[in-house]
Design a protein around this motif. Structure first.
Motif, mmCIF file in Angstrom:
data_model
loop_
_atom_site.group_PDB
_atom_site.id
_atom_site.type_symbol
_atom_site.label_atom_id
_atom_site.label_comp_id
_atom_site.label_asym_id
_atom_site.label_seq_id
_atom_site.Cartn_x
_atom_site.Cartn_y
_atom_site.Cartn_z
ATOM 1 N N LYS A 81 7.339 -5.631 26.533
ATOM 2 C CA LYS A 81 7.910 -5.404 25.210
ATOM 3 C C LYS A 81 7.120 -4.350 24.437
ATOM 4 O O LYS A 81 7.673 -3.652 23.604
ATOM 5 N N ARG A 111 13.612 -5.924 24.373
ATOM 6 C CA ARG A 111 13.622 -7.387 24.290
ATOM 7 C C ARG A 111 13.685 -7.976 25.690
ATOM 8 O O ARG A 111 14.299 -7.413 26.585
ATOM 9 N N ASP A 115 12.214 -13.973 24.305
ATOM 10 C CA ASP A 115 11.328 -13.107 23.507
ATOM 11 C C ASP A 115 9.896 -13.045 24.029
ATOM 12 O O ASP A 115 8.943 -12.919 23.263
ATOM 13 N N ASN A 117 6.690 -11.335 26.222
ATOM 14 C CA ASN A 117 6.100 -10.001 26.177
ATOM 15 C C ASN A 117 6.084 -9.293 27.520
ATOM 16 O O ASN A 117 5.924 -8.079 27.572
#
Length: 126
Positions: A81, A111, A115, A117
């Motif tokens: 992300k 994204r 959510d 990383n």
């Protein structure tokens, strides 16, 4: 072409209509893994290192179910992300490949599922 579905009880169950991995002609295609802890169902995301370790742990469980380990991995794809985390992700990821690391690309995306990383997929062979 016939293929075999690979599912490990040590990795989180898929969160959609896909398999953890499929094997065809001796090649294992592992779906992208995120930092879900299989035992608790919770995300491991205290920091980017712990998140990356959990992703790699999930990949390792699937590889093990297929009779493989990280030395069998030919290629990985890393989705992040925030590319500013690349160095820390790379250090953690690299600790799983002590020699002959696989081919790889790293892509920043806007994204990821739940959510998170980081998400990593891989291709391996015996």
């Amino acid at each position: 072409m016939a293929h075999t579905i690979i599912n490990s009880s040590k990795a989180p169950a898929p969160i959609g209509p896909y398999s953890q991995a499929t094997m065809a002609n001796g090649i294992l295609y592992v779906s992208g893994q995120i930092a879900l802890d299989q035992q608790t169902g919770n995300l491991v995301n205290e920091n980017i290192e712990s998140e990356t370790h959990q992703v790699m742990k999930n990949l390792g469980a699937i590889l093990e179910e297929a009779g493989m380990n990280f030395s069998n991995v030919l290629k990985c794809t890393i989705f992040v992300k925030d590319l500013n985390n690349f160095g820390r992700i790379n250090d953690t990821y690299g600790s799983y490949f002590t020699s002959n690391p696989p081919a790889r690309e790293t892509v920043e995306v806007s994204r990821l599922p739940k959510d998170v990383n980081v998400e990593i997929s891989c291709i391996a062979t015996k």
